[in-house]
Design a protein around this motif. Structure first.
Motif, PDB file in Angstrom:
ATOM      1  N   LEU A  78      85.424  90.679  58.801  1.00 35.07           N
ATOM      2  CA  LEU A  78      85.442  91.017  60.213  1.00 35.07           C
ATOM      3  C   LEU A  78      85.627  92.528  60.363  1.00 35.07           C
ATOM      4  O   LEU A  78      86.373  93.148  59.606  1.00 35.07           O
ATOM      5  CB  LEU A  78      86.596  90.283  60.894  1.00 35.07           C
ATOM      6  CG  LEU A  78      86.618  90.223  62.418  1.00 35.07           C
ATOM      7  CD1 LEU A  78      85.571  89.244  62.919  1.00 35.07           C
ATOM      8  CD2 LEU A  78      88.004  89.815  62.912  1.00 35.07           C
ATOM      9  N   ARG A  81      89.108  95.938  64.882  1.00 36.26           N
ATOM     10  CA  ARG A  81      88.974  96.358  66.277  1.00 36.26           C
ATOM     11  C   ARG A  81      90.088  97.326  66.673  1.00 36.26           C
ATOM     12  O   ARG A  81      91.192  97.270  66.135  1.00 36.26           O
ATOM     13  CB  ARG A  81      89.058  95.146  67.193  1.00 36.26           C
ATOM     14  CG  ARG A  81      87.755  94.476  67.590  1.00 36.26           C
ATOM     15  CD  ARG A  81      86.936  93.988  66.463  1.00 36.26           C
ATOM     16  NE  ARG A  81      85.812  93.142  66.959  1.00 36.26           N
ATOM     17  CZ  ARG A  81      84.994  92.513  66.161  1.00 36.26           C
ATOM     18  NH1 ARG A  81      85.135  92.587  64.841  1.00 36.26           N
ATOM     19  NH2 ARG A  81      84.001  91.793  66.660  1.00 36.26           N
ATOM     20  N   LEU A 185      78.739  84.282  71.453  1.00 31.35           N
ATOM     21  CA  LEU A 185      79.323  85.605  71.251  1.00 31.35           C
ATOM     22  C   LEU A 185      78.238  86.677  71.282  1.00 31.35           C
ATOM     23  O   LEU A 185      77.050  86.403  71.105  1.00 31.35           O
ATOM     24  CB  LEU A 185      80.070  85.642  69.921  1.00 31.35           C
ATOM     25  CG  LEU A 185      81.342  84.793  69.841  1.00 31.35           C
ATOM     26  CD1 LEU A 185      81.833  84.734  68.399  1.00 31.35           C
ATOM     27  CD2 LEU A 185      82.429  85.353  70.750  1.00 31.35           C
ATOM     28  N   GLU A 188      76.048  91.153  67.990  1.00 32.21           N
ATOM     29  CA  GLU A 188      76.659  91.841  66.846  1.00 32.21           C
ATOM     30  C   GLU A 188      77.756  90.997  66.213  1.00 32.21           C
ATOM     31  O   GLU A 188      77.900  90.955  64.984  1.00 32.21           O
ATOM     32  CB  GLU A 188      77.237  93.195  67.282  1.00 32.21           C
ATOM     33  CG  GLU A 188      76.210  94.278  67.517  1.00 32.21           C
ATOM     34  CD  GLU A 188      75.574  94.230  68.886  1.00 32.21           C
ATOM     35  OE1 GLU A 188      74.789  95.135  69.213  1.00 32.21           O
ATOM     36  OE2 GLU A 188      75.846  93.271  69.652  1.00 32.21           O
ATOM     37  N   VAL A 189      78.542  90.333  67.036  1.00 32.08           N
ATOM     38  CA  VAL A 189      79.668  89.546  66.526  1.00 32.08           C
ATOM     39  C   VAL A 189      79.172  88.362  65.702  1.00 32.08           C
ATOM     40  O   VAL A 189      79.815  87.941  64.735  1.00 32.08           O
ATOM     41  CB  VAL A 189      80.566  89.074  67.687  1.00 32.08           C
ATOM     42  CG1 VAL A 189      81.739  88.234  67.156  1.00 32.08           C
ATOM     43  CG2 VAL A 189      81.099  90.266  68.468  1.00 32.08           C
ATOM     44  N   GLU A 192      79.170  88.604  62.008  1.00 34.42           N
ATOM     45  CA  GLU A 192      80.441  88.615  61.287  1.00 34.42           C
ATOM     46  C   GLU A 192      80.738  87.212  60.735  1.00 34.42           C
ATOM     47  O   GLU A 192      80.192  86.217  61.208  1.00 34.42           O
ATOM     48  CB  GLU A 192      81.555  89.118  62.198  1.00 34.42           C
ATOM     49  CG  GLU A 192      81.310  90.547  62.680  1.00 34.42           C
ATOM     50  CD  GLU A 192      82.440  91.112  63.503  1.00 34.42           C
ATOM     51  OE1 GLU A 192      83.440  91.538  62.905  1.00 34.42           O
ATOM     52  OE2 GLU A 192      82.310  91.132  64.740  1.00 34.42           O
ATOM     53  N   LEU A 197      86.198  83.867  62.599  1.00 37.59           N
ATOM     54  CA  LEU A 197      86.102  83.772  64.053  1.00 37.59           C
ATOM     55  C   LEU A 197      86.522  82.414  64.597  1.00 37.59           C
ATOM     56  O   LEU A 197      87.205  82.340  65.621  1.00 37.59           O
ATOM     57  CB  LEU A 197      84.656  84.059  64.489  1.00 37.59           C
ATOM     58  CG  LEU A 197      84.102  85.453  64.196  1.00 37.59           C
ATOM     59  CD1 LEU A 197      82.593  85.479  64.416  1.00 37.59           C
ATOM     60  CD2 LEU A 197      84.795  86.493  65.069  1.00 37.59           C
TER      61      LEU A 197
END
Length: 271
Positions: A78, A81, A185, A188-189, A192, A197
């Motif tokens: 991940l 952030r 989502l 881009e996510v 991951e 997630l």
């Protein structure tokens, strides 16, 4: 990139050019007439194509800055952030309560939390766990590059810590997206790792386990620090309250005034 819906195409184009040319953003601006070498142009075009497919910029560059440190990131982990920097800031301030604290970063992924804590609290003994061998390979490399002496253990959540002495702190940013929401989502996510997630049907699977298992790994008075998703503050706090083994349960907000963290103090000794 704008036509493909990339959120900030100018910034991304500049970042990719910096990556291709090895120039800093300032140097890039100071040499506007510079022409790319043929190999650089080919590489730039390739990266642009991947970005139009919404592959994350951080994966294309292979790096992400987190709490002032550089971390390698790729599709095995991940992307750290900015909100999680606040979790580290809180953990660092609390770790100063002890001279030589023991702390574990659970679901470590890239190792960003563990490495950051060790870098800023060198007196702490830091463990990091993850179920993914691929993620731990990335985390170990990040620890090496940032000269952070972290103990890495592979396994499911707190299970790898069974032979580690009781801890003063457990920090965790677990998977917390509701299973059915994963498909919706941001593009881009979705690049991951799903393992990092998917938090189960209601997003709370890992918090249920942590509420039950963390008191057995914490010293009395030890701290549990959890990152959460929007609107998960009350249910996560309720899970901790129901065990009757935590005090000072607090829901904290991030800089955008969203519920982002739940913290608590362990009230009873390990069993």
């Amino acid at each position: 990139m704008r036509g493909a819906g990339v959120p900030d195409p100018e910034t991304d184009a500049a970042a990719l050019l910096c990556g291709v040319t090895a120039l800093t953003p300032l140097a890039l601006r100071l040499t506007p007439g510079r022409e790319l070498e043929p190999e650089q142009e080919e590489r730039f075009r390739s990266l642009l194509l991947l970005r139009t497919r919404r592959e994350p910029l951080q994966y294309l560059l292979g790096t992400q800055c987190f709490y002032g440190l550089d971390f390698h990131v790729d599709a095995r982990v991940l992307i750290p952030r900015p909100e999680t920097e606040l979790l580290c800031e809180l953990a660092i301030s609390l770790l100063r309560e002890w001279e030589t604290p023991r702390v574990a970063d659970v679901c470590t992924g890239s190792g960003a939390i563990a490495v950051t804590l060790k870098h800023h609290c060198p007196q702490a003994e830091v463990w990091a766990t993850d179920i993914s061998a691929d993620a731990l390979a990335v985390a170990r490399e990040n620890a090496r590059c940032n000269a952070a002496d972290v103990h890495f253990l592979q396994g499911d959540l707190l299970e790898p810590l069974r032979n580690v002495p009781p801890l003063q702190m457990i920090v965790c940013n677990p998977p917390y997206v509701e299973r059915d929401a994963c498909a919706a989502l941001q593009p881009e996510v979705r690049y991951e790792p799903p393992l990092a997630l998917n938090g189960g049907a209601d997003g709370l699977d890992f918090y249920r386990r942590l509420a039950q298992e963390a008191p057995n790994r914490l010293l009395p008075g030890g701290r549990l620090l959890l990152e959460i998703g929007d609107a998960q503050g009350a249910p996560v706090a309720a899970l901790l309250e129901a065990t009757r083994r935590f005090t000072d349960i607090t829901v904290r907000r991030d800089l955008c005034d969203r519920e982002r963290f739940v913290t608590a103090r362990c009230a009873l000794p390990p069993t």
